[in-house]
Design a protein around this motif. Structure first.
Motif, PDB file in Angstrom:
ATOM      1  N   HIS A  58      -1.894  -1.938  -3.595  1.00 57.94           N
ATOM      2  CA  HIS A  58      -1.579  -3.040  -2.684  1.00 57.94           C
ATOM      3  C   HIS A  58      -2.636  -3.106  -1.576  1.00 57.94           C
ATOM      4  O   HIS A  58      -2.860  -2.134  -0.861  1.00 57.94           O
ATOM      5  CB  HIS A  58      -0.185  -2.856  -2.090  1.00 57.94           C
ATOM      6  CG  HIS A  58       0.232  -3.987  -1.210  1.00 57.94           C
ATOM      7  ND1 HIS A  58       0.493  -5.238  -1.716  1.00 57.94           N
ATOM      8  CD2 HIS A  58       0.401  -4.059   0.128  1.00 57.94           C
ATOM      9  CE1 HIS A  58       0.819  -6.031  -0.714  1.00 57.94           C
ATOM     10  NE2 HIS A  58       0.770  -5.335   0.412  1.00 57.94           N
ATOM     11  N   ASP A  59      -3.265  -4.250  -1.464  1.00 57.72           N
ATOM     12  CA  ASP A  59      -4.269  -4.485  -0.427  1.00 57.72           C
ATOM     13  C   ASP A  59      -3.530  -4.687   0.893  1.00 57.72           C
ATOM     14  O   ASP A  59      -2.644  -5.534   0.999  1.00 57.72           O
ATOM     15  CB  ASP A  59      -5.084  -5.729  -0.790  1.00 57.72           C
ATOM     16  CG  ASP A  59      -6.245  -5.984   0.150  1.00 57.72           C
ATOM     17  OD1 ASP A  59      -6.308  -5.360   1.234  1.00 57.72           O
ATOM     18  OD2 ASP A  59      -7.098  -6.816  -0.196  1.00 57.72           O
ATOM     19  N   THR A  60      -3.891  -3.935   1.903  1.00 59.30           N
ATOM     20  CA  THR A  60      -3.207  -4.035   3.187  1.00 59.30           C
ATOM     21  C   THR A  60      -4.004  -4.821   4.224  1.00 59.30           C
ATOM     22  O   THR A  60      -3.607  -4.872   5.386  1.00 59.30           O
ATOM     23  CB  THR A  60      -2.899  -2.626   3.739  1.00 59.30           C
ATOM     24  OG1 THR A  60      -4.130  -1.907   3.877  1.00 59.30           O
ATOM     25  CG2 THR A  60      -1.944  -1.887   2.811  1.00 59.30           C
ATOM     26  N   SER A  61      -5.113  -5.443   3.811  1.00 60.38           N
ATOM     27  CA  SER A  61      -5.861  -6.259   4.766  1.00 60.38           C
ATOM     28  C   SER A  61      -5.012  -7.475   5.136  1.00 60.38           C
ATOM     29  O   SER A  61      -4.072  -7.841   4.424  1.00 60.38           O
ATOM     30  CB  SER A  61      -7.213  -6.665   4.182  1.00 60.38           C
ATOM     31  OG  SER A  61      -7.048  -7.392   2.994  1.00 60.38           O
ATOM     32  N   PRO A  62      -5.321  -8.140   6.253  1.00 62.97           N
ATOM     33  CA  PRO A  62      -4.511  -9.287   6.694  1.00 62.97           C
ATOM     34  C   PRO A  62      -4.422 -10.363   5.605  1.00 62.97           C
ATOM     35  O   PRO A  62      -5.376 -10.596   4.856  1.00 62.97           O
ATOM     36  CB  PRO A  62      -5.266  -9.807   7.915  1.00 62.97           C
ATOM     37  CG  PRO A  62      -6.065  -8.640   8.401  1.00 62.97           C
ATOM     38  CD  PRO A  62      -6.416  -7.848   7.173  1.00 62.97           C
TER      39      PRO A  62
END
Length: 179
Positions: free
Chosen positions: A10-14
């Motif tokens: 899971h990408d946690t960037s905005p």
């Protein structure tokens, strides 16, 4: 689900940054949307990939314009706009509209014309473009930083049969059929 299929991390960037990266690779038509300043008569315009057909009854198009953009206020006062679709030989028109630092070079090519149609008198278009779609703003929907403008098509100048350029991966491209 089998053990052979691994879940993507899971990408946690905005979220806005992730969406921007997806939109960057999503192919879209691109054009130069023009209008004019009713106070000075000067042309205004912007490069845009946020454009789409809405329906044929009535014939209509939609564009999304950033309210802080230099053309927004003039376009709203004029109440009309033109979507200029480009062919690959007209790619030089794009840079002055996509780069604010090149603003002085806008409308300097010798194929810019002002439309003389009664409804769209004064709106600028590119002569010889695959399509110049002239619209009158019928609806404005504000959302976030942009206005979605629904324009009823009042006139159309087309050369028919030309391929238009699109935008994907941060560059202009020419669509080609598969196979």
């Amino acid at each position: 689900m089998t053990d052979a299929v691994a879940a993507a991390p899971h990408d946690t960037s905005p979220l806005d940054a992730r969406l921007k990266s997806v939109l960057r690779i999503m192919p879209a038509p691109v054009g130069i949307v023009t209008s004019f300043d009713t106070d000075s008569g000067e042309p205004v315009g912007l490069a845009m990939s946020a454009l789409m057909p809405v329906c044929l009854d009535p014939p209509s198009m939609a564009i999304c314009v950033n309210r802080s953009g230099s053309a927004h206020a003039a376009m709203m006062r004029a109440g009309r706009f033109c979507i200029n679709l480009l062919h690959s030989r007209q790619d030089g028109h794009m840079a002055p509209f996509a780069d604010p630092a090149a603003r002085a070079a806008r409308f300097t090519q010798d194929d810019w014309r002002q439309h003389v149609h009664a409804v769209h008198h004064g709106v600028w278009y590119i002569e010889g473009a695959p399509a110049a779609i002239f619209c009158t703003i019928r609806e404005q929907i504000s959302y976030g930083t942009h206005d979605l403008l629904l324009g009823e098509v009042d006139d159309l100048i087309t050369t028919a049969g030309e391929e238009i350029v699109g935008w994907a991966n941060g560059a202009l491209y020419r669509p080609a059929p598969l196979g």
